[in-house]
Design an enzyme around this catalytic site. Structure first.
Site, PDB file in Angstrom:
ATOM      1  NE  ARG A  59     -57.619 -21.194  33.095  1.00 59.49           N
ATOM      2  CZ  ARG A  59     -56.441 -21.087  32.502  1.00 59.49           C
ATOM      3  NH1 ARG A  59     -55.952 -19.896  32.209  1.00 59.49           N
ATOM      4  NH2 ARG A  59     -55.746 -22.165  32.199  1.00 59.49           N
ATOM      5  CB  CYS A  92     -52.999 -15.442  37.017  1.00 60.83           C
ATOM      6  SG  CYS A  92     -54.114 -15.568  35.633  1.00 60.83           S
ATOM      7  CE  LYS A 136     -12.387   2.332  32.993  1.00 59.77           C
ATOM      8  NZ  LYS A 136     -11.871   1.834  31.698  1.00 59.77           N
ATOM      9  CD  GLU A 155     -57.374 -15.441  29.161  1.00 61.53           C
ATOM     10  OE1 GLU A 155     -56.215 -15.868  29.190  1.00 61.53           O
ATOM     11  OE2 GLU A 155     -58.355 -16.113  29.507  1.00 61.53           O
ATOM     12  CG  ASP A 198     -54.002 -16.701  26.234  1.00 65.34           C
ATOM     13  OD1 ASP A 198     -53.389 -17.090  25.221  1.00 65.34           O
ATOM     14  OD2 ASP A 198     -54.624 -17.466  26.994  1.00 65.34           O
ATOM     15  CG  MET A 241     -16.344  -0.408  24.956  1.00 60.08           C
ATOM     16  SD  MET A 241     -17.157   1.155  25.224  1.00 60.08           S
ATOM     17  CE  MET A 241     -17.098   1.317  26.989  1.00 60.08           C
ATOM     18  NE  ARG A 283     -15.679  -2.598  38.114  1.00 60.68           N
ATOM     19  CZ  ARG A 283     -14.987  -2.944  37.057  1.00 60.68           C
ATOM     20  NH1 ARG A 283     -15.016  -2.215  35.979  1.00 60.68           N
ATOM     21  NH2 ARG A 283     -14.258  -4.018  37.081  1.00 60.68           N
ATOM     22  N   GLY A 304     -54.525 -12.250  32.333  1.00 63.57           N
ATOM     23  CA  GLY A 304     -53.748 -13.372  31.811  1.00 63.57           C
ATOM     24  C   GLY A 304     -52.762 -12.763  30.823  1.00 63.57           C
ATOM     25  CB  THR A 305     -49.646 -10.844  31.331  1.00 65.12           C
ATOM     26  OG1 THR A 305     -49.025 -11.829  32.153  1.00 65.12           O
ATOM     27  CG2 THR A 305     -50.250  -9.762  32.199  1.00 65.12           C
ATOM     28  NE  ARG A 331     -51.951 -22.904  33.986  1.00 71.47           N
ATOM     29  CZ  ARG A 331     -51.004 -22.666  34.890  1.00 71.47           C
ATOM     30  NH1 ARG A 331     -50.899 -23.429  35.969  1.00 71.47           N
ATOM     31  NH2 ARG A 331     -50.161 -21.676  34.719  1.00 71.47           N
ATOM     32  CG  HIS A 376     -11.972 -11.558  30.261  1.00 69.88           C
ATOM     33  ND1 HIS A 376     -12.607 -12.588  29.618  1.00 69.88           N
ATOM     34  CD2 HIS A 376     -12.557 -10.420  29.831  1.00 69.88           C
ATOM     35  CE1 HIS A 376     -13.523 -12.089  28.810  1.00 69.88           C
ATOM     36  NE2 HIS A 376     -13.516 -10.773  28.916  1.00 69.88           N
ATOM     37  CE1 TYR A 396     -54.837 -12.635  42.024  1.00 69.97           C
ATOM     38  CE2 TYR A 396     -56.307 -10.822  42.564  1.00 69.97           C
ATOM     39  CZ  TYR A 396     -56.062 -12.002  41.893  1.00 69.97           C
ATOM     40  OH  TYR A 396     -57.020 -12.555  41.092  1.00 69.97           O
ATOM     41  CB  SER A 432     -57.217 -12.769  37.168  1.00 71.78           C
ATOM     42  OG  SER A 432     -55.909 -13.266  37.249  1.00 71.78           O
ATOM     43  NE  ARG A 454      -8.221   3.850  32.739  1.00 68.28           N
ATOM     44  CZ  ARG A 454      -8.286   3.720  34.055  1.00 68.28           C
ATOM     45  NH1 ARG A 454      -7.973   4.741  34.847  1.00 68.28           N
ATOM     46  NH2 ARG A 454      -8.702   2.592  34.590  1.00 68.28           N
ATOM     47  N   GLY A 474     -13.794  -4.659  30.286  1.00 69.39           N
ATOM     48  CA  GLY A 474     -12.989  -5.260  29.228  1.00 69.39           C
ATOM     49  C   GLY A 474     -13.666  -5.317  27.866  1.00 69.39           C
TER      50      GLY A 474
HETATM   51  P1  ADP Z   1     -10.940  -1.679  31.516  1.00 72.22           P
HETATM   52  O1  ADP Z   1     -12.165  -0.862  31.525  1.00 72.22           O
HETATM   53  O2  ADP Z   1     -10.904  -2.723  30.480  1.00 72.22           O
HETATM   54  O3  ADP Z   1     -10.554  -2.145  32.893  1.00 72.22           O
HETATM   55  P2  ADP Z   1      -9.010   0.405  31.875  1.00 72.22           P
HETATM   56  O4  ADP Z   1      -9.215   1.710  31.224  1.00 72.22           O
HETATM   57  O5  ADP Z   1      -9.340   0.329  33.299  1.00 72.22           O
HETATM   58  O6  ADP Z   1      -9.758  -0.703  31.037  1.00 72.22           O
HETATM   59  O7  ADP Z   1      -7.469   0.098  31.652  1.00 72.22           O
HETATM   60  C1  ADP Z   1      -6.922  -1.168  31.462  1.00 72.22           C
HETATM   61  C2  ADP Z   1      -5.756  -1.382  32.416  1.00 72.22           C
HETATM   62  O8  ADP Z   1      -4.779  -0.357  32.283  1.00 72.22           O
HETATM   63  C3  ADP Z   1      -6.207  -1.355  33.860  1.00 72.22           C
HETATM   64  O9  ADP Z   1      -5.519  -2.361  34.552  1.00 72.22           O
HETATM   65  C4  ADP Z   1      -5.759  -0.003  34.341  1.00 72.22           C
HETATM   66  O10 ADP Z   1      -5.499  -0.005  35.705  1.00 72.22           O
HETATM   67  C5  ADP Z   1      -4.517   0.256  33.526  1.00 72.22           C
HETATM   68  N1  ADP Z   1      -4.316   1.695  33.356  1.00 72.22           N
HETATM   69  C6  ADP Z   1      -5.187   2.567  32.826  1.00 72.22           C
HETATM   70  N2  ADP Z   1      -4.709   3.815  32.887  1.00 72.22           N
HETATM   71  C7  ADP Z   1      -3.493   3.741  33.465  1.00 72.22           C
HETATM   72  C8  ADP Z   1      -2.502   4.715  33.808  1.00 72.22           C
HETATM   73  N3  ADP Z   1      -2.695   6.005  33.585  1.00 72.22           N
HETATM   74  N4  ADP Z   1      -1.388   4.270  34.387  1.00 72.22           N
HETATM   75  C9  ADP Z   1      -1.197   2.953  34.618  1.00 72.22           C
HETATM   76  N5  ADP Z   1      -2.077   1.996  34.317  1.00 72.22           N
HETATM   77  C10 ADP Z   1      -3.228   2.385  33.750  1.00 72.22           C
HETATM   78 MG    MG Z   2     -10.407  -1.080  34.459  1.00 78.35          MG
HETATM   79 MG    MG Z   3     -55.200 -17.666  28.897  1.00 79.54          MG
END
Ligand code: ADP
Ligand code: MG
Ligand code: MG
Length: 896
Positions: free
Chosen positions: A627, A847, A23, A760, A784, A103, A336, A781-782, A572, A452, A867, A779, A92, A101
């Site tokens: 075999r 194999c 991020k 093997e 065994d 953390m 991302r 025989g991973t 076999r 989610h 192979y 060959s 964040r 989501g």
């Molecule tokens: P996650 O990794 O769970 O997506 P984020 O850090 O992206 O968590 O944030 C959760 C939500 O809060 C996201 O929808 C993000 O766009 C929003 N958010 C994060 N920082 C800001 C900010 N500075 N202003 C407005 N919205 C924010």
């Molecule tokens: Mg996010």
């Molecule tokens: Mg065997």
């Protein structure tokens, strides 16, 4: 500013994901590209690692944060939490690998009893200011101070009910002020401390909470599942807030540069007016399709489309983007390279090659064998009658059948007993992760393509239907009701079609997927089939590893050929001794004299000859590696306890048991072994049972002769299992050659079959240099080799402790699934090198089951194996992975 732990957005770039998290690195990259990103700074992952190691952040961190915050305040011209027109920030989380989501993130940091008034005055929007304060106390209370989220939800629900409004938008300034008061009381009561009024204390608390969330339950569960190491730590991004919740001219959303479900180009996403951050993802309100933004705010829409174009061109891949519109102004908050379904992965990579954006080598980095496997899973027979119980958003494709459950605990409990379950929830939250992992499919009543449930299910390749609004879900009563009134109680069977977005009562019939139909018939069609076909052509063109099949019957062999096998790497022969032929093997085991044994073997000979002839015909012109008999003999006899019972019952009835039954039972007792896996099996059988090798080899030799006479091109090879010392191989090889010479003489044409050995046992690997000169091929025989290297039996381990080991992180992945590079892998490497040194032309194959596993294939390629031989169904994935191993460098794979 030259500091050790903290970096302004202007200082970083996308290459620095390891330090800044995905991020933070991408926010820096977008800042450099000149996109409208709210300014901020990122605390590197190394600070989190110090915290994880020592329990405290590095001592320099507080000062560095203060310095960067001061810079941020100067550049914006506002001060954090100031009484008039305050700067607010988000704090964040963001790790090297995307953990959506999993953390914590805390928004609106900087609000308190005074600055909330400043925000209201400066914005002229009082409701917005109190809505933000309410969100801060709620998020801070839950994530920093550990107050159960449900405590706050209850209050909101109570207010909504009282006012008779559907969502939080119906709450006015008066209510929001009261709610903030109630929230603060709850914090005091549950956490035993006040919600902090000092903005800097809030910031420091939020940073620590994000560090801690690295080790939160759901983050750990997710990492285990995705094989993300536990010691990476998270970065923390502090960023100026922009407000999607400041009125109808504002909003927040998620957009994709292409459809992450099918890969089709176009505009995909969700938009929620007058909302902040996670409102879109959590499904608290139903979002609008992104197309609606064009009507609501054409100017911002156009800017957004331009941003999406630019990002896709820059990242050369599907991107997903979080954005917010504050009073008609667009802000980009995250991007991302987006998660996608298997179908989209193949189609997008192909499209980008055609557009000249990426090379085939780069395209190969973006798909994998597991995704190809997914595309071969069967689909529901759409011709089948019966109307769906519910319709929703097709959020993650595939077909799943299971027992419906409504809570996570039930899903986990049933799945642990091997039952297939379908998790049905009004919406999912991060805490539902274990239930989603346990389920075959997830169905939600609310939320769209970016909810989610949808994001997580797509990432895991699970079937998912979201926003099935016509399904009335009664979590408490453990039942749901379809549009037509059908009631499903917990445990009832449902079928979920994630490709069509439909849910059916009962178990629907399955049909082959388009990709598996293509693999069977070779008939191409536009779309995903065409993309897969082109990928396989590319992989076949570049791979160095040959791909053969494990096949025991002519039918398997024919399928293997259709799936692209270059021969049979493991046939076999024990499978030829089962079924109706079992009594013949019993005769062999019961034989007391050479003459009896001869009779039994002579009865088996023509049957085996026929089997081999058919197999060689099906694989004409390609090697068929046969075999010699491998498993312990008791496997051909009835079960010990059962046989004992049968005799005892007969005697109890006063009958004299059949003499044959008595002899069979005696044989069972005689052949009973404490550890059959380590007992009389493999080459040891060949050296113990007179005539066994000769009969098998004669059958092979005569089959070769028969095929030659029929005008064929038979390429039989003979493989000796479980060799531990070269002496065993030498004796059996001499016998093989003697018999083949005899057959050749009788036929009037020489019969030659290469003779090789399986590697093997650790001892075979360690003495590869002495074994190699006596073998035409090795060959591995991973399976065994893994059992004997680890000193465990696969079935026993899987039935008892292996799952626990994986859960506790003692093992990251089962060594039976992915080759254990550090242990078993070293033996493979050593035997390959030393075997080749002793015998330069030595052919080397694998194999075991590992030959079909993507990660293991990369290893075998690196070690220089020639192979792979895997089951026919895994062939396409193995071909693809062998191609990837040849061209995908670590950097290509990393840039995903
Ligand atoms: P996650 O990794 O769970 O997506 P984020 O850090 O992206 O968590 O944030 C959760 C939500 O809060 C996201 O929808 C993000 O766009 C929003 N958010 C994060 N920082 C800001 C900010 N500075 N202003 C407005 N919205 C924010
Ligand atoms: Mg996010
Ligand atoms: Mg065997």
């Amino acid at each position: 500013m030259a500091t050790a732990y903290v970096y302004d957005f202007g200082e970083g770039s996308r290459e620095q994901a390891e330090l800044l998290g995905g991020k933070g690195a991408n926010l820096a990259e977008m800042t450099r590209l000149g996109l409208p990103v709210p300014p901020g700074f990122t605390i590197g992952t190394d600070a989190c690692r110090v915290f994880l190691r020592t329990g405290a952040p590095p001592s320099a961190l507080a000062d560095e944060i203060a310095e960067h915050l001061a810079g941020l305040e100067r550049s914006i011209g506002r001060r954090l939490g100031a009484a008039d027109d305050p700067l607010l920030v988000s704090v964040r989380s963001g790790a090297r690998f995307s953990m959506p989501g999993m953390m914590d993130t805390i928004l609106d940091v900087g609000l308190n009893d005074t600055s909330v008034l400043g925000l209201a005055a400066a914005s002229g929007r009082e409701r917005f200011a109190w809505d933000s304060y309410r969100r801060l106390v709620q998020m801070y209370g839950a994530t920093v101070l550990g107050v159960p989220a449900a405590r706050f939800e209850e209050v909101l629900t109570r207010y909504r009910r009282r006012l008779g409004v559907a969502d939080d938008l119906g709450l006015g300034v008066g209510e929001l002020t009261e709610i903030v008061g109630e929230f603060r009381r709850i914090v005091r009561e549950v956490a035993g401390e006040e919600f902090p009024q000092d903005p800097r204390e809030q910031l420091a608390g939020a940073v620590l909470a994000v560090f801690r969330s690295w080790n939160g339950e759901r983050a750990r569960v997710y990492r285990r599942r995705e094989h993300i190491p536990d010691d990476l730590g998270t970065a923390v991004t502090v960023q100026a807030m922009v407000f999607g919740n400041s009125g109808r001219d504002s909003g927040t959303g998620v957009a994709f540069t292409r459809d992450p479900g099918t890969g089709r180009p176009g505009v995909y996403g969700d938009y929620l007016p007058d909302a902040q951050g996670e409102d879109v993802v959590s499904g608290v309100r139903d979002a609008l399709p992104l197309q609606n933004l064009e009507r609501l705010d054409p100017f911002s829409y156009e800017r957004l489309i331009a941003v999406l174009r630019l990002l896709e061109a820059h990242y050369r891949d599907l991107c997903d983007v979080e954005f917010t519109i504050e009073r008609g102004r667009l802000w980009v908050l995250q991007t991302r390279v987006g998660k996608r379904t298997a179908e989209a992965a193949f189609r997008i990579a192909c499209a980008l090659v055609d557009e000249g954006t990426i090379t085939w080598a780069q395209a190969l980095a973006r798909v994998d064998g597991r995704q190809l496997d997914q595309l071969t899973f069967p689909r529901f027979d759409t011709q089948a009658d019966g109307a769906p119980l519910a319709h929703g958003v097709p959020a993650s494709p595939g077909a799943a059948v299971g027992a419906v459950v409504f809570d996570v605990a039930e899903a986990v409990r049933r799945a642990a007993t091997g039952e297939r379950v379908v998790l049905v929830r009004p919406e999912t939250r991060p805490d539902d992760l274990p239930g989603m992992i346990a389920a075959e499919a997830v169905v939600t009543g609310r939320g769209g393509k970016t909810s989610h449930a949808a994001v997580v299910a797509r990432g895991m390749g699970k079937v998912c239907v979201c926003g099935a609004a016509d399904l009335d879900i009664d979590v408490e009563g453990r039942r749901c009701t379809g549009a037509d009134g059908t009631v499903l109680e917990q445990g009832a069977t449902v079928s979920v079609d994630g490709t069509a977005g439909t849910v059916y009562a009962g178990a629907l019939a399955l049909v082959p997927s388009p990709v598996s139909r293509y693999l069977e018939t070779g008939v191409r069609s536009a779309g995903v089939v065409e993309a897969v076909a082109r990928f396989l052509e590319q992989a076949d063109a570049v791979r160095r590893l040959h791909v053969l099949a494990n096949a025991d019957t002519a039918e398997d062999a024919a399928r293997a050929r259709r799936f692209g096998a270059r021969g049979i790497g493991l046939c076999r022969t024990e499978h030829m001794f089962l079924g109706p032929r079992r009594p013949l093997v019993e005769d062999l085991i019961l034989a007391r004299t050479d003459a009896d044994r001869r009779l039994a073997l002579d009865a088996l000979l023509p049957l085996q000859r026929e089997d081999f002839t058919e197999l060689l015909a099906a694989m004409d012109g390609l090697p068929v590696t046969i075999r010699l008999l491998d498993p312990p003999l008791h496997e051909f006899l009835p079960d010990h306890t059962e046989s004992a019972l049968r005799l005892a019952r007969a005697r109890a009835r006063g009958e004299e048991p059949e003499p044959r039954a008595v002899r069979v039972h005696e044989a069972i007792e005689r052949l009973h072994e404490q550890n059959p896996m380590l007992g009389l099996r493999g080459v040891r059988l060949a050296l113990t049972i007179p005539g066994l090798v000769a009969t098998q080899v004669r059958a092979i030799g005569e089959a070769v002769v028969a095929r030659v006479r029929a005008g064929g091109d038979p390429r039989a090879e003979i493989m000796i299992p479980l060799v531990a010392t070269v002496e065993e191989l030498r004796i059996v090889r001499a016998e093989v050659e003697r018999v083949l010479a005899e057959v050749g003489q009788a036929a009037g044409t020489p019969v030659h079959c290469p003779v090789g050995t399986m590697i093997e046992l650790p001892r075979a690997a360690l003495t590869a240099a002495t074994i190699a000169p006596v073998a035409d091929f090795f060959s591995f025989g991973t399976n065994d080799l893994t059992q004997t290297t680890w000193g465990l039996s696969r079935d026993d381990a899987e039935a008892s402790f292996l799952a626990g080991y994986l859960e506790r992180g003692i093992l990251d992945v089962s060594p039976f699934e992915t080759i254990d590079r550090a242990g078993v892998g070293r033996l493979v490497d050593l035997a390959t090198r030393e075997g080749r040194r002793a015998s330069p032309g030595l052919r080397i194959g694998v194999c075991g089951e590992h030959a079909g596993d993507p990660e293991s294939i990369r290893f075998f390629h690196e070690v220089g194996v020639d192979y792979l031989s895997c089951s026919p169904f895994r062939l396409p994935a193995a071909r693809l992975e062998a191609g990837r191993a040849a061209v995908v460098t670590a950097t290509d794979a990393d840039s995903r």
